[in-house]
Write a protein that holds these residues in place. Structure first.
Motif, PDB file in Angstrom:
ATOM      1  N   GLY A 189       1.557 -13.989  -0.934  1.00  0.00           N
ATOM      2  CA  GLY A 189       2.977 -13.045  -0.598  1.00  0.00           C
ATOM      3  C   GLY A 189       2.056 -11.782   0.781  1.00  0.00           C
ATOM      4  O   GLY A 189       1.503 -12.024   1.203  1.00  0.00           O
ATOM      5  N   VAL A 190       3.271 -10.810   0.278  1.00  0.00           N
ATOM      6  CA  VAL A 190       3.011  -9.879   2.198  1.00  0.00           C
ATOM      7  C   VAL A 190       1.966  -8.893   1.164  1.00  0.00           C
ATOM      8  O   VAL A 190       2.196  -8.325   0.484  1.00  0.00           O
ATOM      9  CB  VAL A 190       3.907  -9.529   2.613  1.00  0.00           C
ATOM     10  CG1 VAL A 190       3.656  -7.995   3.875  1.00  0.00           C
ATOM     11  CG2 VAL A 190       4.595 -10.728   3.349  1.00  0.00           C
ATOM     12  N   TYR A 249       5.480  -3.214  -2.223  1.00  0.00           N
ATOM     13  CA  TYR A 249       6.235  -5.190  -0.986  1.00  0.00           C
ATOM     14  C   TYR A 249       6.552  -6.115  -1.895  1.00  0.00           C
ATOM     15  O   TYR A 249       7.905  -6.235  -2.423  1.00  0.00           O
ATOM     16  CB  TYR A 249       6.121  -4.619  -0.075  1.00  0.00           C
ATOM     17  CG  TYR A 249       6.702  -5.282   1.164  1.00  0.00           C
ATOM     18  CD1 TYR A 249       8.114  -4.778   2.079  1.00  0.00           C
ATOM     19  CD2 TYR A 249       7.072  -7.436   1.083  1.00  0.00           C
ATOM     20  CE1 TYR A 249       8.794  -5.842   2.650  1.00  0.00           C
ATOM     21  CE2 TYR A 249       7.603  -8.146   1.817  1.00  0.00           C
ATOM     22  CZ  TYR A 249       8.829  -7.337   2.890  1.00  0.00           C
ATOM     23  OH  TYR A 249       9.582  -8.016   3.665  1.00  0.00           O
ATOM     24  N   GLN A 250       5.830  -6.327  -2.249  1.00  0.00           N
ATOM     25  CA  GLN A 250       5.470  -8.043  -2.622  1.00  0.00           C
ATOM     26  C   GLN A 250       5.873  -8.238  -3.979  1.00  0.00           C
ATOM     27  O   GLN A 250       5.959  -8.792  -4.783  1.00  0.00           O
ATOM     28  CB  GLN A 250       3.874  -8.409  -2.601  1.00  0.00           C
ATOM     29  CG  GLN A 250       3.707  -9.992  -2.824  1.00  0.00           C
ATOM     30  CD  GLN A 250       5.113 -10.633  -2.198  1.00  0.00           C
ATOM     31  OE1 GLN A 250       5.332 -10.485  -1.070  1.00  0.00           O
ATOM     32  NE2 GLN A 250       5.800 -11.416  -2.607  1.00  0.00           N
ATOM     33  N   GLU A 253       9.303  -8.347  -4.100  1.00  0.00           N
ATOM     34  CA  GLU A 253       9.996  -9.321  -4.169  1.00  0.00           C
ATOM     35  C   GLU A 253       9.721 -10.010  -4.690  1.00  0.00           C
ATOM     36  O   GLU A 253      10.602 -11.474  -5.476  1.00  0.00           O
ATOM     37  CB  GLU A 253       9.124  -9.847  -2.888  1.00  0.00           C
ATOM     38  CG  GLU A 253       9.477  -9.431  -1.426  1.00  0.00           C
ATOM     39  CD  GLU A 253      10.953  -9.603  -1.260  1.00  0.00           C
ATOM     40  OE1 GLU A 253      11.620 -10.351  -1.551  1.00  0.00           O
ATOM     41  OE2 GLU A 253      11.239  -8.716  -0.549  1.00  0.00           O
ATOM     42  N   LYS A 264      16.724 -11.499  -1.509  1.00  0.00           N
ATOM     43  CA  LYS A 264      15.350 -12.013  -1.021  1.00  0.00           C
ATOM     44  C   LYS A 264      14.794 -11.672   0.529  1.00  0.00           C
ATOM     45  O   LYS A 264      15.161 -11.362   1.394  1.00  0.00           O
ATOM     46  CB  LYS A 264      15.418 -13.801  -1.234  1.00  0.00           C
ATOM     47  CG  LYS A 264      13.690 -13.670  -1.031  1.00  0.00           C
ATOM     48  CD  LYS A 264      13.472 -14.922  -0.998  1.00  0.00           C
ATOM     49  CE  LYS A 264      11.465 -15.803  -1.155  1.00  0.00           C
ATOM     50  NZ  LYS A 264      11.784 -17.141  -0.781  1.00  0.00           N
ATOM     51  N   ASN A 265      13.648 -10.732   0.455  1.00  0.00           N
ATOM     52  CA  ASN A 265      12.769 -10.188   1.861  1.00  0.00           C
ATOM     53  C   ASN A 265      13.270  -8.988   2.016  1.00  0.00           C
ATOM     54  O   ASN A 265      13.050  -8.723   3.131  1.00  0.00           O
ATOM     55  CB  ASN A 265      13.051 -11.285   3.105  1.00  0.00           C
ATOM     56  CG  ASN A 265      11.986 -12.487   2.743  1.00  0.00           C
ATOM     57  OD1 ASN A 265      11.405 -13.118   2.291  1.00  0.00           O
ATOM     58  ND2 ASN A 265      12.803 -13.895   3.090  1.00  0.00           N
ATOM     59  N   ARG A 266      14.685  -8.472   1.043  1.00  0.00           N
ATOM     60  CA  ARG A 266      14.942  -6.746   1.217  1.00  0.00           C
ATOM     61  C   ARG A 266      14.229  -6.340  -0.104  1.00  0.00           C
ATOM     62  O   ARG A 266      14.753  -5.368   0.214  1.00  0.00           O
ATOM     63  CB  ARG A 266      16.476  -7.280   1.393  1.00  0.00           C
ATOM     64  CG  ARG A 266      17.453  -7.754   2.604  1.00  0.00           C
ATOM     65  CD  ARG A 266      16.365  -6.960   4.508  1.00  0.00           C
ATOM     66  NE  ARG A 266      17.320  -7.324   5.038  1.00  0.00           N
ATOM     67  CZ  ARG A 266      16.657  -6.499   6.231  1.00  0.00           C
ATOM     68  NH1 ARG A 266      16.359  -6.206   6.522  1.00  0.00           N
ATOM     69  NH2 ARG A 266      17.287  -6.992   7.482  1.00  0.00           N
ATOM     70  N   ASP A 291       5.044  -9.061  11.158  1.00  0.00           N
ATOM     71  CA  ASP A 291       3.928  -9.084  10.924  1.00  0.00           C
ATOM     72  C   ASP A 291       2.171  -9.861  11.211  1.00  0.00           C
ATOM     73  O   ASP A 291       2.408  -9.872  12.877  1.00  0.00           O
ATOM     74  CB  ASP A 291       4.368 -11.090  10.851  1.00  0.00           C
ATOM     75  CG  ASP A 291       2.835 -12.156  10.169  1.00  0.00           C
ATOM     76  OD1 ASP A 291       2.731 -12.801  10.881  1.00  0.00           O
ATOM     77  OD2 ASP A 291       2.311 -12.090   8.937  1.00  0.00           O
ATOM     78  N   SER A 385      11.028  -7.760  11.946  1.00  0.00           N
ATOM     79  CA  SER A 385      11.674  -7.865  10.398  1.00  0.00           C
ATOM     80  C   SER A 385      12.047  -6.474  10.536  1.00  0.00           C
ATOM     81  O   SER A 385      11.098  -5.647  10.601  1.00  0.00           O
ATOM     82  CB  SER A 385      11.442  -8.431   8.858  1.00  0.00           C
ATOM     83  OG  SER A 385      10.489  -7.782   8.884  1.00  0.00           O
TER      84      SER A 385
END
Length: 490
Positions: A189-190, A249-250, A253, A264-266, A291, A385
């Motif tokens: 993940g991020v 954040y992750q 998600e 997803k990703n929002r 990123d 993004s």
């Protein structure tokens, strides 16, 4: 028979000088349309071509002189970009047609095979010289439009239609959350290790950067499912998520129920925006996530970024070091410059990241962008993004121009010793954030008093001016923002 052969040679010899004249007229027609037509007595067609050429040239000169800002703003409108790309191709086709027709009109008769071939090759080269830049322009426009529409989606501003006359809907400031996502290969993940709220004055472009550390703990979650799950502050979910701000954040998600209705990703951006808005007590209008590994590709596409390193910074896993001095860093080197915590700490790293962003913004000049456009467009498309809508791009572009053209950029970091990350004083964080934004707003007001300047901050003991801005390697944090021009070595 001998007489006829001699006659042909004579005519061919007379035609050779005529070929040079024909090529010269063809070149002149490529530079100024209609020359060959006028020389050969075709006044109507020649006058029309010359008139079109003069009109196009005059329109370009007037637009570049008086409507430069309006033209540049068209560059963030996808529909216009499609039209511009098509227009470039039509112009190129017309230009090549003019060149070919001009040569047909002035080409002498009786050329030998060699001379005829040489003339045809010369005209083909001239057509190629016209077609290459035209094709490059249309292709670059297509690449740019593709990157633009990939990053920025349609949908209006915050769910409302965008009014071209008042794109900010009366807002005096727009707040954009700037996130640096570290999706490393050794983790799932991020993690948003860089989180900064940029509060921008919509009239002047003056900006205050409010930065939160990645290891902030015990922060309240926004009302709704997130607060229901964590009523006493975010605590994470086991050893993998001990409860730091960079995990939100992750976590969102991975847990769709925390942000119902978000795709997803929002989910991550939405929950993190709401969380940081609550921490700072400031609205968060939009976000931009970069990123960090894609960020390195952007820097490589630029040809590197020049920074001033004040102390040695360990680089890579082989014991390399980024030595002090003025350095042009490649993408991976710049990534380490912004991410390294060896022999330093999170807060020093936060300062270096801001200085790196400042250096990139200053060095991304039009020449760099134009000459390396294809690589930049591709790298940017994969690295960024955001939820900033296409409809607001012209307004954001105009605002970014103000920021780049000399607006004041101040920075305030909520780090030790000002804020204890393990047990933060959220009342103090909100108070200082409000003071920073209020001082910036007062500074842009004609009636601002000296005490409202961002170089002084009211405290219980009176007004304390900032003396000596901290460097990126310093952990001293004043209670009011400092200028990046002072904080970043140059």
């Amino acid at each position: 028979m001998a007489s006829r052969s001699a006659d042909r040679r004579a005519r061919s010899g007379d035609a050779e000088p005529g070929l040079l004249r024909a090529l010269a007229l063809t070149l002149a027609s490529a530079l100024v349309w209609g020359v060959a037509h006028l020389v050969t007595g075709r006044r109507l067609a020649g006058g029309a071509l010359l008139g079109c050429f003069v009109l196009l040239a005059a329109a370009g000169a007037v637009a570049a002189t008086f409507f430069r800002v309006d033209i540049v703003e068209l560059a963030v409108k996808p529909d216009w970009l499609s039209g511009i790309a098509a227009g470039i191709l039509v112009l190129g086709l017309l230009w090549v047609t003019v060149v070919i027709r001009s040569y047909q009109l002035v080409r002498p008769g009786g050329l030998s095979l060699g001379a005829s071939t040489a003339g045809t090759v010369a005209v083909a080269v001239l057509c190629f010289a016209v077609a290459v830049p035209v094709s490059w322009g249309a292709y670059s426009t297509y690449l740019y439009r593709d990157a633009l529409t990939s990053i920025f989606k349609t949908g209006g501003g915050n769910g409302r239609p965008v009014d071209a006359k008042d794109p900010w809907n009366g807002q005096s400031r727009v707040n954009v959350l700037l996130l640096g996502g570290d999706a490393a290969s050794n983790r799932q993940g991020v993690r948003t290790d860089s989180m900064t709220l940029a509060s921008i004055d919509t009239k002047t472009g003056d900006t205050v950067l409010l930065s939160l550390p990645r290891n902030l703990e015990s922060f309240p979650m926004p009302p709704g499912p997130a607060r229901d799950r964590f009523p006493y502050g975010f605590t994470g979910d086991g050893a993998g998520t001990p409860g730091l701000l960079n995990e939100v954040y992750q976590y969102a998600e991975d847990h769709p129920d925390l942000v119902p209705g978000a795709h997803k990703n929002r989910r991550g951006p939405e929950l993190l925006k709401a969380t940081i808005s609550g921490i700072l007590d400031q609205p968060v209008d939009y976000y931009i996530l970069v990123d960090m590994f894609g960020f390195a590709d952007i820097i490589d596409a630029m040809g590197g970024v020049r920074v001033k390193i004040t102390s040695p910074i360990p680089y890579g896993l082989r014991g390399d070091v980024l030595q002090p001095g003025d350095r042009v860093l490649k993408g991976k080197e710049a990534l380490w410059y912004g991410r390294s915590r060896t022999a330093s700490d999170d807060y020093t790293r936060m300062g270096r990241q801001k200085c790196l962003l400042r250096a990139i913004a200053k060095q991304a000049d039009p020449q760099t962008v134009l000459t390396k456009f294809d690589r930049l467009a591709t790298a940017t498309k994969h690295a960024i993004s955001t939820d900033i809508p296409q409809e607001l791009l012209p307004a954001f572009f105009a605002l970014s121009t103000k920021v780049k053209d000399g607006a004041q950029i101040d920075s305030l970091q909520f780090v030790p010793p000002l804020i204890h990350t393990g047990n933060p004083d959220f009342a103090l964080i909100r108070k200082l954030a409000d003071k920073a934004v209020t001082a910036d707003r007062a500074k842009s007001s004609p009636s601002a008093s000296p005490s409202a300047s961002p170089t002084a901050s009211p405290t219980e003991g009176g007004t304390r001016p900032v003396t000596g801005a901290p460097s990126p390697g310093s952990t001293r944090t004043p209670t009011n923002p400092v200028s990046l021009d002072e904080a970043c070595p140059s």
